[in-house]
Write an enzyme that holds these catalytic residues in place. Structure first.
Site, short mmCIF file in Angstrom:
data_model
loop_
_atom_site.label_atom_id
_atom_site.label_comp_id
_atom_site.label_asym_id
_atom_site.label_seq_id
_atom_site.Cartn_x
_atom_site.Cartn_y
_atom_site.Cartn_z
N ASP A 118 0.80 -1.25 0.00
CA ASP A 118 0.00 0.00 0.00
C ASP A 118 0.83 1.30 0.00
OD1 ASP A 118 -1.93 -1.95 0.23
OD2 ASP A 118 -2.82 -1.19 2.07
N LYS A 148 -6.95 -4.98 -3.15
CA LYS A 148 -7.74 -5.51 -2.02
C LYS A 148 -8.67 -4.44 -1.49
CE LYS A 148 -4.00 -4.36 1.12
NZ LYS A 148 -4.71 -3.33 1.89
N CYS A 164 -2.12 -2.76 7.65
CA CYS A 164 -2.00 -3.68 6.51
C CYS A 164 -0.72 -4.52 6.54
CB CYS A 164 -2.16 -2.93 5.20
SG CYS A 164 -3.88 -2.36 5.02
C1 VGL Z 1 -4.72 0.65 5.61
C2 VGL Z 1 -6.37 1.47 6.96
C3 VGL Z 1 -7.30 1.34 5.94
C4 VGL Z 1 -3.28 0.28 5.45
C5 VGL Z 1 -5.63 0.50 4.58
O1 VGL Z 1 -2.77 0.22 4.31
O2 VGL Z 1 -2.61 0.04 6.50
N1 VGL Z 1 -5.11 1.11 6.79
N2 VGL Z 1 -6.92 0.86 4.75
#
Ligand code: VGL
Ligand code: ZN
Length: 201
Positions: free
Chosen positions: A12, A110, A155
């Site tokens: 991410d 995702k 994540c």
């Molecule tokens: C994430 C919160 C919501 C992350 C993704 O990448 O850690 N955290 N969506």
């Protein structure tokens, strides 16, 4: 010498998790240089991309009167309600512009089902629905997983725990990760990972 049985997972590293983004992680952009330079040491390169529809149930905006960072109950358990982030096709959902993405073998998206959030690169938050990553890594003969990216306590943490459960050896590279750190979530994630057998480097 590259290791053929080790995958580098880059979690991410997207605009919304970097300074100026909708769910900015402090220093999120600082991981980019470290992650780029690590890529040459691995044969299997996997990116993940948080990829939500606008009506996603993890967005506070989609729950009347709910504040971002509050907690709600979903059919699968507790769920943090986040600021709207990583909406499919938006600038915030794009990878950081300096992240090298051309050499990645696979991009796992995702969180694309409105009714389930997905922190982990392996299983969605209902802990049942698979993303397909376990099968991909096994098919490529991967035995070890090295984790980098955002956020350490969400994540990256869930991905590390699920990688262990899926039978991989797991290493977390702390200088290539940054955390949200909500109410001590970084310390508890690190403790849980250490206790479970994640190597913290
Ligand atoms: C994430 C919160 C919501 C992350 C993704 O990448 O850690 N955290 N969506
Ligand atoms: Zn998300």
């Amino acid at each position: 010498m590259k290791s053929h049985d080790t995958a580098l997972l880059m979690i991410d590293i997207q605009n919304d998790f970097c300074p100026g983004g909708a769910l900015a992680v402090e220093g999120g952009d600082e991981v980019v240089a470290a992650v780029n330079s690590m890529q040459r040491d691995y044969d299997v390169l996997v990116l993940t991309q948080d990829w939500h529809p606008a009506d996603h149930s993890s967005f506070a905006q989609n729950h009347q009167g709910a504040e971002p960072f509050s907690i709600t109950t979903m059919p699968y358990g507790d769920q943090v309600l986040w600021p709207t982030h990583c909406v499919q096709g938006s600038h915030g959902a794009e990878f950081h512009r300096d992240l090298v993405i051309d050499r990645a073998d696979l991009i796992i998206r995702k969180g694309f089902r409105s009714e389930i959030d997905s922190y982990s690169a392996f299983f969605e938050n209902d802990r049942q629905t698979r993303t397909g990553l376990t099968g991909y890594l096994r098919d490529r003969g991967v035995k070890n997983v090295v984790l980098t990216g955002l956020a350490t306590d969400f994540c990256v943490y869930y991905s590390a725990m699920d990688a262990l459960k899926s039978g991989f050896k797991v290493k977390l590279i702390t200088n290539a990760c940054r955390a949200i750190d909500m109410d001590g979530s970084l310390a508890s994630a690190l403790d849980a990972m250490r206790a479970a057998g994640v190597e913290i480097a």
